[in-house]
Scaffold this active site. Sequence first.
Site, PDB file in Angstrom:
ATOM      1  CG  HIS A  84      44.729  43.318  37.222  1.00 27.16           C
ATOM      2  ND1 HIS A  84      44.624  43.542  38.579  1.00 27.16           N
ATOM      3  CD2 HIS A  84      45.696  44.155  36.771  1.00 27.16           C
ATOM      4  CE1 HIS A  84      45.492  44.483  38.917  1.00 27.16           C
ATOM      5  NE2 HIS A  84      46.154  44.870  37.837  1.00 27.16           N
TER       6      HIS A  84
ATOM      7  CD  GLU B  64      50.447  44.190  37.230  1.00 24.17           C
ATOM      8  OE1 GLU B  64      50.680  45.381  37.041  1.00 24.17           O
ATOM      9  OE2 GLU B  64      49.322  43.761  37.556  1.00 24.17           O
TER      10      GLU B  64
HETATM   11  O1  G3P Z   1      47.557  46.965  36.641  1.00 23.09           O
HETATM   12  C1  G3P Z   1      48.671  47.604  37.177  1.00 23.09           C
HETATM   13  C2  G3P Z   1      48.766  47.391  38.619  1.00 23.09           C
HETATM   14  O2  G3P Z   1      48.340  46.193  39.127  1.00 23.09           O
HETATM   15  C3  G3P Z   1      50.012  47.909  39.254  1.00 23.09           C
HETATM   16  O3  G3P Z   1      49.522  48.834  40.157  1.00 23.09           O
HETATM   17  O4  G3P Z   1      49.538  50.852  41.452  1.00 23.09           O
HETATM   18  O5  G3P Z   1      51.439  49.253  41.626  1.00 23.09           O
HETATM   19  O6  G3P Z   1      51.150  50.608  39.566  1.00 23.09           O
HETATM   20  P1  G3P Z   1      50.478  49.951  40.720  1.00 23.09           P
END
Ligand code: G3P
Length: 221
Positions: free
Chosen positions: A92, A140
């Site tokens: 992560h 991400e």
């Molecule tokens: O693991 C999910 C995360 O990194 C995304 O966070 O708060 O932007 O949905 P968020």
Amino acid sequence: MTSPLILINFKSYREGAGNNAGQIASAAELVMQESGVTIGVAPQFTELHPFCKHYEIPVYAQHIDAVEGAFTGRIPAFTVRAAGCTGSLINHSERRLTIADIEACVEAAKFNNLESVVCTNNVGVSAAAAVFAPTYVAIEPPELIGSGISVAKADPEIIRKSVDAVKNINKNVKVLCGAGIQTGECVKTSVDLGADGVLLASGVVKAKDPEAVLRDLVSKL
Ligand code: G3P
């Protein structure tokens, strides 16, 4: 056709602990039962075993270590499996690993019959992660994490290109996307771009009414 996966990471948020964590898990269970859309949770480590016992939803660890034996303060993959988990996040953005560690963790997950969700920050790293044949690659963009600005709106190209890059390496590897996901519209856009689901945190965990957000997330599938 299998359902997309909506995976909620509780991170180390205070709102993702104790009674509140249980309420989010109950809401996830209810919305999953009603909608037929798979909703998984990645709670804090102390909650893994009770969550696996009490809720009929897939439970993921936020991290595993590919270790066994004389190591202290680690999360061996076999203990996550023994707790009843379905899988684990790996690498992560807030728990980065070396490439060698990522491979070892994916292998440890496979050995222990756990799904692996390898998080990545760009298209090249998504392709590199796909080489290890994890269950999922989760793209991400770090700058959008926790921002409230959805990757599906701000950077749809990174989703489409990650899907292409991953499938070019191994068509069996599924792709999630995350960062700023908050609505059913974001989920639908992600799936339309080829993603197999979404990974999100603050949009649900910090919401005043997590059940309402979960209902919205599945509403356009
Ligand atoms: O693991 C999910 C995360 O990194 C995304 O966070 O708060 O932007 O949905 P968020």
